[in-house]
Write a protein that holds these residues in place. Structure first.
Motif, PDB file in Angstrom:
ATOM      1  N   ILE A 118     141.657  60.357  12.470  1.00 41.51           N
ATOM      2  CA  ILE A 118     142.349  61.785  12.511  1.00 41.51           C
ATOM      3  C   ILE A 118     141.759  62.620  11.690  1.00 41.51           C
ATOM      4  O   ILE A 118     141.790  63.796  11.662  1.00 41.51           O
ATOM      5  CB  ILE A 118     143.906  61.573  12.177  1.00 41.51           C
ATOM      6  N   LEU A 119     141.000  62.078  10.429  1.00 42.42           N
ATOM      7  CA  LEU A 119     140.456  62.939   9.398  1.00 42.42           C
ATOM      8  C   LEU A 119     139.032  63.332  10.053  1.00 42.42           C
ATOM      9  O   LEU A 119     138.530  64.629   9.709  1.00 42.42           O
ATOM     10  CB  LEU A 119     140.195  62.142   8.214  1.00 42.42           C
ATOM     11  N   ALA A 120     138.429  62.534  10.932  1.00 40.88           N
ATOM     12  CA  ALA A 120     137.144  62.927  11.621  1.00 40.88           C
ATOM     13  C   ALA A 120     137.167  64.006  12.597  1.00 40.88           C
ATOM     14  O   ALA A 120     136.225  64.882  12.735  1.00 40.88           O
ATOM     15  CB  ALA A 120     136.377  61.944  12.051  1.00 40.88           C
ATOM     16  N   LEU A 121     138.305  63.944  13.417  1.00 40.57           N
ATOM     17  CA  LEU A 121     138.656  64.640  14.514  1.00 40.57           C
ATOM     18  C   LEU A 121     138.378  66.189  14.367  1.00 40.57           C
ATOM     19  O   LEU A 121     137.635  66.810  14.977  1.00 40.57           O
ATOM     20  CB  LEU A 121     140.125  64.518  15.156  1.00 40.57           C
ATOM     21  N   PRO A 122     139.213  66.987  13.176  1.00 35.36           N
ATOM     22  CA  PRO A 122     138.914  68.389  13.309  1.00 35.36           C
ATOM     23  C   PRO A 122     137.444  69.000  12.808  1.00 35.36           C
ATOM     24  O   PRO A 122     137.078  69.945  13.498  1.00 35.36           O
ATOM     25  CB  PRO A 122     139.736  68.910  12.292  1.00 35.36           C
ATOM     26  N   ILE A 123     136.642  68.218  12.253  1.00 33.65           N
ATOM     27  CA  ILE A 123     135.353  68.415  11.829  1.00 33.65           C
ATOM     28  C   ILE A 123     134.645  68.548  13.164  1.00 33.65           C
ATOM     29  O   ILE A 123     133.865  69.396  13.406  1.00 33.65           O
ATOM     30  CB  ILE A 123     134.599  67.513  10.854  1.00 33.65           C
ATOM     31  N   ILE A 124     134.583  67.450  13.804  1.00 30.67           N
ATOM     32  CA  ILE A 124     133.905  67.181  15.010  1.00 30.67           C
ATOM     33  C   ILE A 124     134.357  68.483  16.203  1.00 30.67           C
ATOM     34  O   ILE A 124     133.517  69.049  16.777  1.00 30.67           O
ATOM     35  CB  ILE A 124     134.042  65.823  15.971  1.00 30.67           C
ATOM     36  N   VAL A 125     135.549  68.704  16.252  1.00 30.39           N
ATOM     37  CA  VAL A 125     136.163  69.980  17.107  1.00 30.39           C
ATOM     38  C   VAL A 125     135.407  71.248  16.750  1.00 30.39           C
ATOM     39  O   VAL A 125     134.840  71.834  17.569  1.00 30.39           O
ATOM     40  CB  VAL A 125     137.778  70.079  17.027  1.00 30.39           C
ATOM     41  N   SER A 126     135.461  71.465  15.344  1.00 35.89           N
ATOM     42  CA  SER A 126     135.067  72.792  14.993  1.00 35.89           C
ATOM     43  C   SER A 126     133.581  72.888  15.103  1.00 35.89           C
ATOM     44  O   SER A 126     132.964  73.942  15.746  1.00 35.89           O
ATOM     45  CB  SER A 126     135.398  73.315  13.878  1.00 35.89           C
ATOM     46  N   THR A 127     132.592  71.734  14.760  1.00 38.61           N
ATOM     47  CA  THR A 127     131.267  71.896  15.140  1.00 38.61           C
ATOM     48  C   THR A 127     131.078  71.989  16.411  1.00 38.61           C
ATOM     49  O   THR A 127     129.856  72.708  17.077  1.00 38.61           O
ATOM     50  CB  THR A 127     130.446  70.874  14.470  1.00 38.61           C
ATOM     51  N   THR A 128     131.530  71.246  17.263  1.00 43.62           N
ATOM     52  CA  THR A 128     131.297  71.085  18.840  1.00 43.62           C
ATOM     53  C   THR A 128     131.444  72.645  19.349  1.00 43.62           C
ATOM     54  O   THR A 128     130.749  73.212  20.037  1.00 43.62           O
ATOM     55  CB  THR A 128     132.282  70.335  19.588  1.00 43.62           C
ATOM     56  N   GLU A 129     132.836  73.285  18.807  1.00 41.27           N
ATOM     57  CA  GLU A 129     133.018  74.624  19.361  1.00 41.27           C
ATOM     58  C   GLU A 129     131.990  75.615  18.965  1.00 41.27           C
ATOM     59  O   GLU A 129     131.207  76.270  19.867  1.00 41.27           O
ATOM     60  CB  GLU A 129     134.049  75.069  18.988  1.00 41.27           C
ATOM     61  N   GLU A 130     131.530  75.568  17.699  1.00 40.44           N
ATOM     62  CA  GLU A 130     130.491  76.513  17.402  1.00 40.44           C
ATOM     63  C   GLU A 130     129.069  76.343  17.934  1.00 40.44           C
ATOM     64  O   GLU A 130     128.585  77.214  18.190  1.00 40.44           O
ATOM     65  CB  GLU A 130     130.336  76.088  15.686  1.00 40.44           C
ATOM     66  N   MET A 131     128.795  74.999  18.086  1.00 40.51           N
ATOM     67  CA  MET A 131     127.497  74.929  18.838  1.00 40.51           C
ATOM     68  C   MET A 131     127.528  75.128  20.116  1.00 40.51           C
ATOM     69  O   MET A 131     126.485  75.564  20.715  1.00 40.51           O
ATOM     70  CB  MET A 131     127.028  73.232  18.761  1.00 40.51           C
ATOM     71  N   LEU A 132     128.621  74.901  21.122  1.00 42.35           N
ATOM     72  CA  LEU A 132     128.597  75.213  22.401  1.00 42.35           C
ATOM     73  C   LEU A 132     128.506  76.807  22.458  1.00 42.35           C
ATOM     74  O   LEU A 132     128.048  77.373  23.656  1.00 42.35           O
ATOM     75  CB  LEU A 132     129.770  74.674  23.057  1.00 42.35           C
ATOM     76  N   ARG A 133     129.304  77.453  21.714  1.00 42.41           N
ATOM     77  CA  ARG A 133     129.140  78.956  21.731  1.00 42.41           C
ATOM     78  C   ARG A 133     127.628  79.744  21.534  1.00 42.41           C
ATOM     79  O   ARG A 133     127.464  80.701  21.950  1.00 42.41           O
ATOM     80  CB  ARG A 133     130.106  79.603  20.710  1.00 42.41           C
ATOM     81  N   LEU A 134     126.935  78.565  20.957  1.00 34.91           N
ATOM     82  CA  LEU A 134     125.724  79.331  20.666  1.00 34.91           C
ATOM     83  C   LEU A 134     124.718  79.070  21.905  1.00 34.91           C
ATOM     84  O   LEU A 134     123.615  79.490  21.984  1.00 34.91           O
ATOM     85  CB  LEU A 134     124.895  78.595  19.675  1.00 34.91           C
ATOM     86  N   VAL A 135     125.318  78.242  22.963  1.00 30.69           N
ATOM     87  CA  VAL A 135     124.503  77.967  24.293  1.00 30.69           C
ATOM     88  C   VAL A 135     124.331  79.080  24.948  1.00 30.69           C
ATOM     89  O   VAL A 135     125.306  79.979  25.119  1.00 30.69           O
ATOM     90  CB  VAL A 135     124.891  76.714  24.907  1.00 30.69           C
ATOM     91  N   PRO A 136     123.265  79.496  25.123  1.00 28.34           N
ATOM     92  CA  PRO A 136     123.014  81.060  26.011  1.00 28.34           C
ATOM     93  C   PRO A 136     123.752  81.067  27.382  1.00 28.34           C
ATOM     94  O   PRO A 136     123.593  80.109  28.081  1.00 28.34           O
ATOM     95  CB  PRO A 136     121.520  81.216  26.131  1.00 28.34           C
ATOM     96  N   THR A 137     124.485  82.202  27.625  1.00 35.60           N
ATOM     97  CA  THR A 137     125.092  82.307  29.170  1.00 35.60           C
ATOM     98  C   THR A 137     124.497  82.245  30.196  1.00 35.60           C
ATOM     99  O   THR A 137     124.553  81.720  31.156  1.00 35.60           O
ATOM    100  CB  THR A 137     126.252  83.568  29.000  1.00 35.60           C
ATOM    101  N   THR A 138     123.209  82.648  29.892  1.00 38.62           N
ATOM    102  CA  THR A 138     121.982  82.611  31.161  1.00 38.62           C
ATOM    103  C   THR A 138     121.939  81.264  31.534  1.00 38.62           C
ATOM    104  O   THR A 138     121.756  80.960  32.556  1.00 38.62           O
ATOM    105  CB  THR A 138     120.823  83.269  30.373  1.00 38.62           C
ATOM    106  N   LEU A 139     122.008  80.146  30.598  1.00 38.00           N
ATOM    107  CA  LEU A 139     121.603  78.861  30.751  1.00 38.00           C
ATOM    108  C   LEU A 139     122.665  78.352  31.877  1.00 38.00           C
ATOM    109  O   LEU A 139     122.432  77.643  32.807  1.00 38.00           O
ATOM    110  CB  LEU A 139     121.506  77.759  29.506  1.00 38.00           C
TER     111      LEU A 139
END
Lengths: 280, 307
Positions: A142-163
């Motif tokens: 439960i303590l690890a979950l929110p950290i993984i959630v927020s980095t995953t979101e940030e990193m996926l948002r950086l993936v260019p839409t063109t891809l």
């Protein structure tokens, strides 16, 4: 010197003093950690189990227990966290539901870890009738979950839409675009998030006090109370026995070195992966 | 043939969509679960003592009388001490790193300060008890007893046993722990200010002091306040570091040198020794109070940081 200049130099000196203050604290913590930790360091830490009062021993059961608890909780938190982060990154930026969940994820990230311990105590320890390694695993997950959630979101948002558009343009379904293109592109960044969450939970003590508890036996049975480094360090440091205090410092050094290595890996790993891919 | 592939693709999409949505909802469920389990577990004590639970100062496990006031007091005062020290120190460090130091100094120093944040709280607790407390007792408390006790108002804060541990020590250790958070957030905010702003201010002949205090700091006010409140939230819930050094006495004293206890340290120290149900329930209600406190503080911090 003019008062303006005097004020300026005093201010600059004060700022320098503040930075020095932080460095002095860090130096003192590391100095005592290394000095007192090395005194009790040796191979016996890894080969002998935690001793009774006043006698000698090692930390083998606590080290193995901690590794199992940490590894299992990461195994549980990673898929859930990555999927939740995916949903957040796929939702419209202005979506109310995503906005609310993002906020709640932040709240979960900063919730005092001892409360997570109480929650798991009520939900798992009370209902299953005893302290167990599984309860500790869930608390850490439960303590690890929110950290993984927020980095995953940030990193996926950086993936260019063109891809994504290129993938979809070839007729690939959305979930395949996600799992085979976006995860691959964002993979190194997500890995960093997972490693950082691991570094965070490795040193957590409070949530384990009422979940995994501790044990003086060598056990890998997750349905029993489980030995772990943080609670062992706490109990041994607070005890009046000198041999226990020494073990506590050795354990503290061990756990800090482990966390620092994971932190270094978290910054270095994405670079290595990128370099490897570029070399191919 | 075409239709089957399409059907399969649609299926995969909806499964994936559902899986990821349920994982996201899990966050909400866990938070609600924490709240419900705290209310449920603390209900016995809350219904027995009513609102008096929060205001009563009596914490007596043997006589089964429980009041949270001393623990709430310990939590609030130690966290207040922490931010009073950590906000100026963190802000000063951030200014040094972002504005004053050359890059070859600010980079390693910045990394070192971030290292402080990676050290687990139990290490701060041990260091606080075995290294800092003896030093603090000899280096400050004896001096304070001789020189500060006579002062009006603040004199009473320092009138207590110079034993190294207590409320003030807990506050100081907390300030060391939240220093890196405040430093990192305010430094990042300073670095987002475009260089033209600095150049314009220096161009009209301002000193670094004037540029920083009149131009740069006002423009990062929200971020700085948010960082301070985020640090406060961390300090409120911190358990292990406080449990080592606060002393574990459920009393309210004017002297900051006296042993005290915080909400989290009371739970950590008494939970596994609590034998009767009322004691356990009272400890879980303490957890509920902490949940409400941190939720309010963190909510405000996040709203401020977002602006």
């Amino acid at each position: 010197m003019s008062p303006r200049k005097l004020k300026n130099y005093t201010f600059m000196a004060a700022c320098f003093g503040c930075a020095l203050f932080g460095l002095v604290i860090l130096a003192s913590v590391l100095y005592s950690l290394i000095g007192k930790g090395l005194a009790g360091f040796g191979l016996h830490l890894f080969t002998e189990i935690t001793p009774g009062p006043g006698s000698n021993g090692g930390l083998k059961n606590a080290i193995i227990g901690s590794l199992m608890l940490t590894a299992l909780s990461i195994v549980i938190a990673t898929p859930l966290g990555v999927l939740a982060g995916t949903w957040l990154s796929e939702s419209e930026k202005s979506s109310k539901a995503a906005e609310a969940l993002r906020f709640l994820n932040g709240m979960l990230m900063s919730a005092p870890s001892i409360l997570v311990g109480l929650f798991v105590y009520k939900v798992i320890v009370v209902t299953t009738g005893g302290f167990s390694g599984w309860a500790g695993t869930v608390a850490l997950a439960i303590l690890a979950l929110p950290i993984i959630v927020s980095t995953t979101e940030e990193m996926l948002r950086l993936v260019p839409t063109t891809l994504k558009e290129a993938g979809s343009g070839l007729g690939v379904s959305r979930w395949r675009v996600m799992t085979q293109l976006c995860y691959r592109a964002a993979g190194p960044g997500i890995m960093t998030g997972i490693l950082l969450s691991m570094a965070r939970i490795t040193g957590e003590t409070a949530p384990l006090l009422f979940t995994a508890l501790n044990s003086n036996f060598m056990t890998t049975d997750m349905s029993q109370p489980m030995a772990n480094l943080p609670v062992t360090i706490y109990q041994y440091a607070m005890s009046p026995y000198e041999s226990w205090n020494e073990l506590a410092w050795a354990g503290a050094l061990l756990i800090t070195v482990f966390i620092l290595i994971i932190n270094l890996l978290a910054t270095a790993l994405p670079r290595w992966i990128k370099a490897l891919r570029a070399a191919k | 043939m075409l239709s089957t592939t399409n059907a399969r693709a649609v299926d995969g999409d909806s499964i994936f969509q559902r899986l990821s949505f349920s994982s996201a909802i899990l966050i909400l469920l866990v938070l609600i679960g924490i709240l419900i389990s705290l209310i449920d577990g603390g209900w016995q004590a809350l219904s027995e003592f009513g609102p008096g639970f929060v205001f009563s100062n009596e914490w007596d496990p043997v006589g089964s009388q429980f009041g949270a006031a001393s623990a709430i007091y310990g939590t609030l005062v130690s966290s207040l001490i922490a931010i009073v020290i950590a906000i100026p120190a963190g802000l000063g460090t951030a200014i040094f790193l972002a504005e004053l130091a050359p890059r070859w100094i600010s980079k390693p120093v910045g990394m070192a300060i971030e290292l402080l944040a990676a050290v687990p709280s139990i290490i701060y607790g041990m260091w606080g008890l075995f290294v800092f407390a003896p030093w603090f007792s000899e280096g400050f408390q004896f001096w304070a007893l001789e020189n500060l006790v006579g002062l009006p108002v603040i004199g009473a804060w320092f009138d207590g046993p110079p034993i190294g541990i207590g409320l003030l020590t807990a506050g100081l250790i907390l300030s060391f722990m939240i220093l890196p958070i405040i430093t990192a957030l305010t430094r990042d905010a300073l670095q987002t200010i475009p260089n033209v702003v600095r150049e314009a201010a220096y161009g009209v002949g301002a000193t670094p002091f004037e540029v920083i205090t009149r131009v740069l700091l006002p423009s990062i006010r929200n971020a700085a306040v948010g960082a301070g409140i985020l640090g406060l939230g961390r300090a409120l819930g911190e358990t292990m570091a406080v449990a080592f050094v606060i002393g574990g006495a459920n009393r309210i004293e004017t002297s900051l040198f006296m042993p005290a206890s915080s909400i989290s340290s009371t739970i950590a120290q008494q939970f596994n020794e609590a034998t009767n149900e009322m004691h356990i329930s009272a400890l879980i209600s303490l957890g509920l109070v902490l949940f409400v406190l941190t939720f309010l503080v963190m909510g405000v911090a996040r709203l401020l940081l977002k602006k």
